[in-house]
Every structure is written in structure tokens, then in C-alpha cells.
Design a protein around this motif. Structure first.
Motif, mmCIF file in Angstrom:
data_model
loop_
_atom_site.group_PDB
_atom_site.id
_atom_site.type_symbol
_atom_site.label_atom_id
_atom_site.label_comp_id
_atom_site.label_asym_id
_atom_site.label_seq_id
_atom_site.Cartn_x
_atom_site.Cartn_y
_atom_site.Cartn_z
ATOM 1 N N ALA A 39 -23.669 43.208 54.067
ATOM 2 C CA ALA A 39 -24.578 42.176 54.547
ATOM 3 C C ALA A 39 -24.447 40.930 53.679
ATOM 4 O O ALA A 39 -23.934 40.984 52.562
ATOM 5 N N LEU A 40 -24.917 39.812 54.227
ATOM 6 C CA LEU A 40 -24.939 38.588 53.429
ATOM 7 C C LEU A 40 -25.820 38.779 52.205
ATOM 8 O O LEU A 40 -26.921 39.325 52.285
ATOM 9 N N ASP A 41 -25.327 38.323 51.079
ATOM 10 C CA ASP A 41 -26.039 38.460 49.815
ATOM 11 C C ASP A 41 -26.844 37.186 49.559
ATOM 12 O O ASP A 41 -26.271 36.098 49.467
ATOM 13 N N PRO A 42 -28.176 37.286 49.447
ATOM 14 C CA PRO A 42 -28.976 36.078 49.181
ATOM 15 C C PRO A 42 -28.653 35.446 47.835
ATOM 16 O O PRO A 42 -28.947 34.269 47.616
ATOM 17 N N GLY A 43 -28.023 36.212 46.922
ATOM 18 C CA GLY A 43 -27.643 35.655 45.633
ATOM 19 C C GLY A 43 -26.272 35.019 45.619
ATOM 20 O O GLY A 43 -25.813 34.544 44.573
ATOM 21 N N ASP A 44 -25.584 35.016 46.765
ATOM 22 C CA ASP A 44 -24.247 34.439 46.860
ATOM 23 C C ASP A 44 -24.273 32.976 46.416
ATOM 24 O O ASP A 44 -25.075 32.174 46.909
ATOM 25 N N LEU A 45 -23.391 32.631 45.484
ATOM 26 C CA LEU A 45 -23.340 31.260 44.970
ATOM 27 C C LEU A 45 -23.123 30.249 46.071
ATOM 28 O O LEU A 45 -23.637 29.123 46.007
ATOM 29 N N LEU A 46 -22.396 30.609 47.125
ATOM 30 C CA LEU A 46 -22.061 29.643 48.173
ATOM 31 C C LEU A 46 -23.162 29.467 49.211
ATOM 32 O O LEU A 46 -23.047 28.594 50.085
ATOM 33 N N ALA A 47 -24.228 30.272 49.146
ATOM 34 C CA ALA A 47 -25.387 30.012 49.998
ATOM 35 C C ALA A 47 -25.959 28.645 49.618
ATOM 36 O O ALA A 47 -26.036 28.299 48.438
ATOM 37 N N GLU A 48 -26.377 27.886 50.615
ATOM 38 C CA GLU A 48 -26.775 26.501 50.333
ATOM 39 C C GLU A 48 -27.894 26.420 49.304
ATOM 40 O O GLU A 48 -27.887 25.539 48.428
ATOM 41 N N HIS A 49 -28.869 27.352 49.358
ATOM 42 C CA HIS A 49 -29.983 27.277 48.421
ATOM 43 C C HIS A 49 -29.546 27.593 46.985
ATOM 44 O O HIS A 49 -30.288 27.282 46.038
ATOM 45 N N ASN A 50 -28.377 28.186 46.815
ATOM 46 C CA ASN A 50 -27.835 28.416 45.471
ATOM 47 C C ASN A 50 -26.822 27.346 45.081
ATOM 48 O O ASN A 50 -26.772 26.915 43.925
ATOM 49 N N LEU A 51 -25.990 26.957 46.032
ATOM 50 C CA LEU A 51 -24.921 26.012 45.727
ATOM 51 C C LEU A 51 -25.449 24.628 45.396
ATOM 52 O O LEU A 51 -24.947 23.970 44.472
ATOM 53 N N ARG A 52 -26.467 24.177 46.119
ATOM 54 C CA ARG A 52 -26.978 22.814 45.873
ATOM 55 C C ARG A 52 -27.444 22.634 44.428
ATOM 56 O O ARG A 52 -27.012 21.688 43.752
ATOM 57 N N PRO A 53 -28.294 23.515 43.881
ATOM 58 C CA PRO A 53 -28.692 23.343 42.477
ATOM 59 C C PRO A 53 -27.550 23.595 41.496
ATOM 60 O O PRO A 53 -27.511 22.980 40.425
ATOM 61 N N GLU A 113 -22.152 17.334 52.111
ATOM 62 C CA GLU A 113 -22.083 17.981 53.418
ATOM 63 C C GLU A 113 -21.998 19.493 53.187
ATOM 64 O O GLU A 113 -21.381 19.946 52.220
ATOM 65 N N TYR A 114 -22.597 20.248 54.103
ATOM 66 C CA TYR A 114 -22.575 21.707 53.986
ATOM 67 C C TYR A 114 -22.439 22.306 55.377
ATOM 68 O O TYR A 114 -23.250 22.032 56.267
ATOM 69 N N GLU A 115 -21.423 23.138 55.579
ATOM 70 C CA GLU A 115 -21.199 23.808 56.852
ATOM 71 C C GLU A 115 -20.837 25.262 56.591
ATOM 72 O O GLU A 115 -19.873 25.535 55.869
ATOM 73 N N ASP A 116 -21.605 26.163 57.147
ATOM 74 C CA ASP A 116 -21.299 27.587 57.058
ATOM 75 C C ASP A 116 -21.228 28.107 58.486
ATOM 76 O O ASP A 116 -22.171 28.705 59.002
ATOM 77 N N ALA A 117 -20.136 27.799 59.147
ATOM 78 C CA ALA A 117 -19.980 28.087 60.564
ATOM 79 C C ALA A 117 -19.318 29.441 60.759
ATOM 80 O O ALA A 117 -18.881 30.092 59.821
ATOM 81 N N GLY A 118 -19.196 29.839 62.032
ATOM 82 C CA GLY A 118 -18.557 31.109 62.316
ATOM 83 C C GLY A 118 -17.096 31.122 61.924
ATOM 84 O O GLY A 118 -16.570 32.143 61.494
ATOM 85 N N GLY A 119 -16.417 29.959 62.043
ATOM 86 C CA GLY A 119 -14.986 29.914 61.803
ATOM 87 C C GLY A 119 -14.564 29.334 60.479
ATOM 88 O O GLY A 119 -13.371 29.336 60.156
ATOM 89 N N HIS A 120 -15.500 28.814 59.685
ATOM 90 C CA HIS A 120 -15.111 28.272 58.380
ATOM 91 C C HIS A 120 -16.338 28.019 57.520
ATOM 92 O O HIS A 120 -17.464 27.947 58.014
ATOM 93 N N LEU A 141 -17.395 25.136 54.522
ATOM 94 C CA LEU A 141 -16.983 23.896 53.861
ATOM 95 C C LEU A 141 -18.195 23.238 53.202
ATOM 96 O O LEU A 141 -19.245 23.092 53.829
ATOM 97 N N ALA A 142 -18.026 22.880 51.952
ATOM 98 C CA ALA A 142 -19.028 22.087 51.237
ATOM 99 C C ALA A 142 -18.313 20.885 50.627
ATOM 100 O O ALA A 142 -17.243 21.033 50.028
ATOM 101 N N ARG A 143 -18.894 19.717 50.819
ATOM 102 C CA ARG A 143 -18.319 18.479 50.280
ATOM 103 C C ARG A 143 -19.308 17.905 49.274
ATOM 104 O O ARG A 143 -20.505 17.795 49.557
ATOM 105 N N ALA A 144 -18.817 17.561 48.093
ATOM 106 C CA ALA A 144 -19.694 17.033 47.040
ATOM 107 C C ALA A 144 -19.056 15.805 46.415
ATOM 108 O O ALA A 144 -17.832 15.647 46.426
#
Length: 407
Positions: free
Chosen positions: A359-373, A384-391, A393-396
């Protein structure tokens, strides 16, 4: 962390070596090579190799006790993946054979030869630097020896220079040490094995990465060639200007490098950085050097000046690093004020998790609520932040720097 100890004496265990490794917090697995035993070349879970000789003389083929000996496949795999290797005494025969060099028959160590001395190369050698000169009771070997091109000699004596050698970045042969089983480690040898254990520990994280990707490097490009359009689309999101400088971190076979070259144009600069030499060799075979330079380096300690890069592209690397915050700070250090960072994966997080049966891990670094801070505290602003079905991508962009690019 485990060190495989390969030895040629049937029924004996190299107790002294195993004791020193255990004192450094390393597990060990003794592998006797008597009767032609040949361990698998799989380096999974192996952080280092120690090669010990037997009590007999060497055969002309470089084996021990006149036999062909086994284990060369495992040693060749270790050399390719830069897994640390230490060969003692006649164990050096297995190392030089695996490296493609040659060693003729000889009469072995004798007394009354010139004293062993450390060479100037020892001062910068990862294993010998800071160590004492060899014990006076140790006598040089006088066997004929041919080493691979580029081998370094940290210890030598008049008339017989190849007493200790390093092949590549992490394989050492110490010819003048009578190796256990059959001989106790003298104090200098015990100190040397202890320093090797420290080196194994320090390199363990990188060793595992190199071992994993080295055995996959040859097939990597063909296996993931279908992802090239997704990489090209992700690189386009950097929006770099012609003449800019772009870096592909953890470049693998360099799949993103052609698109990076297209974006920065002929006057720009493209650099592919990877920790695994075998991946870079595969990138070169697939023509990536037409698009930029390839560099073997740790992407958390980049050999780049500050604020010199306009775009960093990183596919599937950040969440596998031991200290992602340190990596993000390093990437911010080398990025110019108007630079951009793209974190990319050709699968979304949910798709990746499902593929691995979890299952998706809520502690995953790439989850937006973790990656942003994480980005915020490391010198970046998530743009920009996109966690789509096919890719994914985070842009900073660099934090609080005037002139940063905007979407």
C-alpha cells in the motif's frame, strides 16, 4: 553487513580474520575453496571479500596448491561493482587472475631480502594512509608478477616492487603476508584487516547500490527503452535556455541526456552522473557521450562549483538515498539562482506501490505533504507537483532567490 572470507585450506576456518571483522561489527561467511568449489557470483548482501591463500605453493596457472581454484567469478563481479576486496599472501593469485593479470610460479617469500617500505602512494591510499610501516619480521615475496594497467603500489622493496598493490578503487593485494588459516595474523596484518573492516563499513551503502545495478547494467537500456518518451516530456518541464548547464543525477544509461542536449543546444553543457561504473559504461556503449560527459560520482557530493548548474534532472533517486535532505542541500548548492530541479519517475507512486505488492506509505518522502517541507528546509520551493497514474513529477526552484524561473 557481511564479508565473505574465501580460503583454500580444507577443514580450517580463518579464525583471526573472522575475529577482527567481528570486533568491527561485521558478520563474516567463510567459504572454503578446496576441491574446486566455486561460489556463486551473486554479491547480494555482500559488502566485502577477503581472499586467503593456502599453505602450498602456487601453480603456474595462478591457482593455489597447483589447482585451478574457484571463486574467480565472484571476485570478477566484485571488481566490476567496486565491492572492497582484500587478498593476503597467496590469496593474491586469485585476485590477479580475476583481474586478468598473470602470475608465474615462484619459490615464495624468503628471508634476507631488502626491507619492505611504504611508497609515496600509500599517503593517499584509502587503506594504507595513516598506517604504520610493515613489521620488520615480514619478508617480501619474490614471485614473478604482472599487474593490470593502472595498478597502484603502496608498499614495495628494492628489486621486488609489487609487494602490495591496489587494482581500481577498492581491491588490494598484500603479497608479503602469510595468510591464515595456518598462520596467525601479526600485529601489522591485524591492524590492516581492521582498517579494511572500517573501509567496508564506510562504503557499505554505496557498495550495495553498485552491486545491485552492476549486474543489471547490460540489460537496463533495452529493458526500459519504452520509457524514453516519458523522459523526454519530463525533461521539457525544465524549460532551460540554450547555452545552459544541465545535470542528469543518477543517470543510469543516460536516457535523459539526448533530451537535455536538445534543450541546452550545442553551446550548452550536459553532465551525466552515476555511482555505478557499469551503468556509465553501458551509457557510453549506447552513444550518450555524443550528448554530454559521463562522470562516476556520488550524487550527494558533486564535483561541481557552487551555483553553476541551471537544471537538475533526477529520476528515481532521491527516496533511495540514505540522507535525502543532505542530497537536496547539495543540489541546491550547485544550482544557480534561476535554476530548476525536476524529480521524476515514469510511474506514479500508487502504481509503483501496487507493482511491489504494498500500500501507499504515508511516510513516503515523495508524498506531497512530506516532499514540500523537505524541499523547503533544503533550499527549494516546490513549484509543480504531479502524482498521476502514468508518472510522478515534482518541479522545484531555488528558495528566495531572485530571478528564478516560473511555470
Amino acid at each position: 553487513m557481511t564479508v565473505v572470507v574465501m580460503h583454500h585450506a580444507a577443514g580450517e576456518t580463518p579464525a583471526d580474520v573472522i575475529r577482527v571483522l567481528a570486533g568491527a561489527g561485521l558478520a563474516s561467511r567463510a567459504v572454503p575453496l578446496a576441491d574446486g568449489a566455486d561460489p556463486t557470483a551473486d554479491l547480494g548482501g555482500v559488502e566485502g571479500l577477503i581472499l586467503l591463500g593456502g599453505s602450498g605453493s602456487a601453480g603456474a596457472d595462478g591457482g593455489v596448491d597447483g589447482g585451478t581454484g574457484g571463486g574467480a567469478g565472484l571476485v570478477r563481479a566484485a571488481l566490476a561493482a567496486e565491492v572492497p576486496v582484500l587478498a593476503l599472501g597467496t590469496g593474491t593469485r586469485l585476485l590477479v587472475r580475476a583481474a586478468g593479470a598473470a602470475m608465474g610460479a615462484g619459490s615464495g617469500p624468503v628471508a634476507g631480502l631488502p626491507a619492505l617500505e611504504l611508497t609515496p602512494a600509500a599517503d593517499s591510499d584509502p587503506l594504507f594512509a595513516g598506517g604504520a610501516r610493515p613489521s620488520p619480521g615480514l619478508h617480501p615475496a619474490r614471485d614473478p608478477l604482472e599487474l593490470p594497467a593502472g595498478a597502484v603500489l603502496p608498499a614495495a622493496c628494492d628489486g621486488y616492487p609489487e609487494q602490495a598493490f591496489r587494482i581500481g578503487a577498492g581491491a588490494w593485494g598484500i603479497r608479503f603476508l602469510p595468510a591464515p588459516p595456518g598462520h596467525a595474523l601479526d600485529p601489522w596484518a591485524e591492524e590492516l584487516v581492521g582498517r579494511f573492516a572500517t573501509l567496508v563499513t564506510a562504503r557499505a551503502e554505496h557498495t550495495a547500490t553498485r552491486a545491485f545495478f552492476t549486474r543489471r547494467a547490460d540489460a537496463w537500456e533495452e529493458r526500459f527503452a519504452h520509457q524514453t518518451p516519458a523522459y523526454e516530456a519530463a525533461v521539457a518541464r525544465l524549460r532551460l535556455e540554450p547555452g545552459g548547464r544541465a545535470v542528469d543525477l543518477g543517470c543510469g544509461t543516460g536516457r535523459a541526456m539526448p533530451a537535455l542536449r536538445t534543450q541546452v543546444g550545442p553551446r550548452g553543457h550536459v553532465l551525466g552522473v552515476d555511482l555505478t561504473p557499469a551503468m556509465l559504461a553501458s551509457a557510453a556503449r549506447h552513444g550518450r557521450t555524443r550528448h554530454g560527459h559521463l562522470v562516476a560520482a556520488d550524487c550527494t557530493r558533486l564535483p561541481l562549483a557552487g551555483a553553476c548548474v541551471h537544471g537538475i534532472f533526477s529520476a528515481g533517486v532521491l527516496d533511495h538515498l540514505p540522507d535525502p535532505y543532505a542530497a537536496l542541500r547539495e543540489w541546491a548548492r550547485v544550482t544557480a539562482a534561476d535554476g530548476v530541479l525536476i524529480l521524476f519517475h515514469p510511474s506514479g507512486r500508487a502504481e509503483c506501490a501496487a507493482r511491489h505488492g504494498r500500500a501507499l506509505d504515508p511516510g513516503d518522502l515523495l508524498a506531497e505533504h512530506n516532499l514540500r517541507p523537505a524541499l523547503q528546509t533544503s533550499g527549494w520551493r516546490l513549484d509543480e507537483y504531479e502524482d498521476a497514474g502514468g508518472h510522478f513529477l515534482a518541479r522545484a526552484v531555488p528558495l528566495a532567490r531572485p530571478g528564478a524561473l516560473r511555470p
